[in-house]
Design an enzyme around this catalytic site. Structure first.
Site, PDB file in Angstrom:
ATOM      1  N   MET A 125      48.521  63.167  -5.906  1.00 16.98           N
ATOM      2  CA  MET A 125      47.695  64.189  -6.166  1.00 16.98           C
ATOM      3  C   MET A 125      47.702  64.775  -7.670  1.00 16.98           C
ATOM      4  O   MET A 125      47.443  65.834  -7.866  1.00 16.98           O
ATOM      5  CB  MET A 125      47.610  65.343  -5.053  1.00 16.98           C
TER       6      MET A 125
ATOM      7  N   LEU B 108      52.041  64.991 -12.020  1.00 20.04           N
ATOM      8  CA  LEU B 108      52.924  63.730 -11.930  1.00 20.04           C
ATOM      9  C   LEU B 108      54.352  64.137 -12.385  1.00 20.04           C
ATOM     10  O   LEU B 108      54.379  64.831 -13.444  1.00 20.04           O
ATOM     11  CB  LEU B 108      52.545  62.441 -12.504  1.00 20.04           C
TER      12      LEU B 108
ATOM     13  N   HIS C  65      57.262  60.813  -8.693  1.00 14.27           N
ATOM     14  CA  HIS C  65      55.809  60.001  -8.771  1.00 14.27           C
ATOM     15  C   HIS C  65      56.365  58.746  -9.650  1.00 14.27           C
ATOM     16  O   HIS C  65      55.916  57.592  -9.383  1.00 14.27           O
ATOM     17  CB  HIS C  65      54.629  60.702  -9.535  1.00 14.27           C
TER      18      HIS C  65
ATOM     19  N   GLY D  47      56.372  58.254  -0.779  1.00 19.54           N
ATOM     20  CA  GLY D  47      58.010  58.911  -0.944  1.00 19.54           C
ATOM     21  C   GLY D  47      58.332  59.392   0.457  1.00 19.54           C
ATOM     22  O   GLY D  47      57.640  59.969   1.449  1.00 19.54           O
TER      23      GLY D  47
ATOM     24  N   SER E   4      55.438  68.587  -7.022  1.00 22.40           N
ATOM     25  CA  SER E   4      54.189  69.408  -7.675  1.00 22.40           C
ATOM     26  C   SER E   4      54.340  70.939  -7.353  1.00 22.40           C
ATOM     27  O   SER E   4      53.808  71.460  -8.371  1.00 22.40           O
ATOM     28  CB  SER E   4      52.953  68.778  -7.683  1.00 22.40           C
TER      29      SER E   4
HETATM   30  P1  AMP Z   1      51.786  64.001  -3.951  1.00 25.73           P
HETATM   31  O1  AMP Z   1      51.201  63.891  -5.254  1.00 25.73           O
HETATM   32  O2  AMP Z   1      52.637  65.149  -3.767  1.00 25.73           O
HETATM   33  O3  AMP Z   1      50.761  63.866  -3.023  1.00 25.73           O
HETATM   34  O4  AMP Z   1      52.976  62.964  -3.804  1.00 25.73           O
HETATM   35  C1  AMP Z   1      52.229  61.676  -4.091  1.00 25.73           C
HETATM   36  C2  AMP Z   1      53.528  60.582  -3.489  1.00 25.73           C
HETATM   37  O5  AMP Z   1      54.536  60.930  -4.127  1.00 25.73           O
HETATM   38  C3  AMP Z   1      53.670  60.768  -2.099  1.00 25.73           C
HETATM   39  O6  AMP Z   1      54.083  59.460  -1.549  1.00 25.73           O
HETATM   40  C4  AMP Z   1      55.010  61.545  -1.989  1.00 25.73           C
HETATM   41  O7  AMP Z   1      55.768  61.214  -1.141  1.00 25.73           O
HETATM   42  C5  AMP Z   1      55.922  60.833  -3.399  1.00 25.73           C
HETATM   43  N1  AMP Z   1      56.677  61.915  -3.765  1.00 25.73           N
HETATM   44  C6  AMP Z   1      56.502  63.118  -4.198  1.00 25.73           C
HETATM   45  N2  AMP Z   1      57.600  64.008  -4.308  1.00 25.73           N
HETATM   46  C7  AMP Z   1      58.669  62.923  -4.366  1.00 25.73           C
HETATM   47  C8  AMP Z   1      60.067  63.109  -4.836  1.00 25.73           C
HETATM   48  N3  AMP Z   1      60.575  64.236  -5.156  1.00 25.73           N
HETATM   49  N4  AMP Z   1      60.546  61.896  -4.638  1.00 25.73           N
HETATM   50  C9  AMP Z   1      59.908  60.479  -4.375  1.00 25.73           C
HETATM   51  N5  AMP Z   1      58.636  60.666  -3.950  1.00 25.73           N
HETATM   52  C10 AMP Z   1      57.773  61.754  -4.064  1.00 25.73           C
END
Ligand code: AMP
Length: 291
Positions: free
Chosen positions: A26, A29, A33, A151, A190
């Site tokens: 989303m 970053l 990410h 993640g 984020s």
């Molecule tokens: P989001 O942008 O929050 O929807 O996250 C996108 C992807 O990044 C998802 O697969 C999350 O699980 C992963 N993600 C978010 N935070 C972390 C983190 N701290 N470590 C590893 N992956 C993450």
């Protein structure tokens, strides 16, 4: 990096990308990410990142409007990380309004996995995972990646999507990647940018609680009651309170596959936490056992 906003352009460029790994995000970053992008590169020749704040996975009182959208920064990070394709559609591109009232609009077509979706996050965000499944299924059909990286920070999401791919025979390998943390231990998110300094200090009790449970497990404790009490105690310690209140949505110990409650750890078990600090809702977890 190729940056496209329409499905048609995306399909056109994808044709030349061969064996492709997708990292759905989303945006806003952070290093978490970027670590997913690294895993993606290890798994495939080319890497695509989607940046889309998906309206259908937000509840009516959640932060869809205020969710950060620093798109220029995000594109620079993707460029620096050597990403081959960035897909950054508008909500209308993904969920076009249909003229014919007899038809379902795309936004009304859901994949529901109640056994995995109604627990943990699902108790507090009842429509969240059907929105996640919906958008990820669409991304898979737009980009047909061979690999997709998610993640473990959002463990339930990873589990739900893995089950969706199994159940519906998507030809994609789902890869779960470890949680990246800031040096103070807070899981990167984020949403961390919503936190004031005092709130961030308060938030650290979440990871401290989880690490303490992990420590107890390594000393041989297997009763989840004991471990969950440890997590809760640390999160609610008077010394941690300061002037910043923390509200626990849940502390749970569940089987890593079924997401059903576990009393005594014999298989891989997830200790998961969701808590609210002011208006900010944070989740974190650790995986225990199964080794
Ligand atoms: P989001 O942008 O929050 O929807 O996250 C996108 C992807 O990044 C998802 O697969 C999350 O699980 C992963 N993600 C978010 N935070 C972390 C983190 N701290 N470590 C590893 N992956 C993450």
């Amino acid at each position: 990096v190729n940056v496209v906003t329409t499905i048609a352009e995306c399909r056109e460029i994808r044709k030349n990308l061969g064996y492709l790994a997708l990292v759905p995000t989303m945006g806003a970053l952070h290093a978490g990410h970027l670590s997913l992008i690294e895993h993606a590169r290890d798994k495939a020749d080319k890497v695509a990142v989607s940046i889309f704040v998906n309206p259908t996975q937000f509840g009516p009182r959640e932060d869809f409007q205020s969710y950060p959208r620093p798109i220029a920064d995000d594109l620079a990070k993707c460029e620096a990380a050597g990403v081959d394709l960035v897909f950054n559609p508008t909500p209308e591109e993904i969920y076009p309004p249909k003229g014919d009232p007899a038809e379902q609009t795309a936004a009304e077509v859901f994949i529901d996995m109640p056994n995995l979706s109604n627990v943990l996050e699902g108790r507090f965000r009842p429509t969240h995972f059907r929105g996640v499944c919906q958008v990820v299924a669409k991304l898979f059909n737009i980009l047909y990646p061979q690999v997709a990286c998610f993640g473990q920070k959002d463990y339930q999401q990873l589990r739900v999507l893995t089950a969706m791919v199994d159940a519906l025979n998507f030809q994609v390998e789902i890869v779960g990647c470890p949680t990246l943390r800031d040096p103070d231990g807070l899981a990167m998110s984020s949403r961390n940018q919503y936190l004031s300094d005092a709130e961030r200090q308060r938030a650290l009790s979440i990871n401290r609680g989880l690490f303490a449970a992990q420590e107890e497990y390594s000393k041989g404790f297997r009763q989840t009651n004991r471990l969950m009490t440890t997590v809760q105690k640390i999160m609610l310690e008077a010394a941690n309170q300061g002037r910043v209140p923390l509200l626990i949505d849940y502390v749970a110990a569940v089987d890593a596959m079924t997401l059903k409650n576990v009393l005594e750890i014999e298989r891989k078990t997830l200790i998961a936490v969701a808590a609210r600090i002011g208006p900010t809702r944070l989740i974190d977890n650790v995986l225990l056992g199964g080794d």
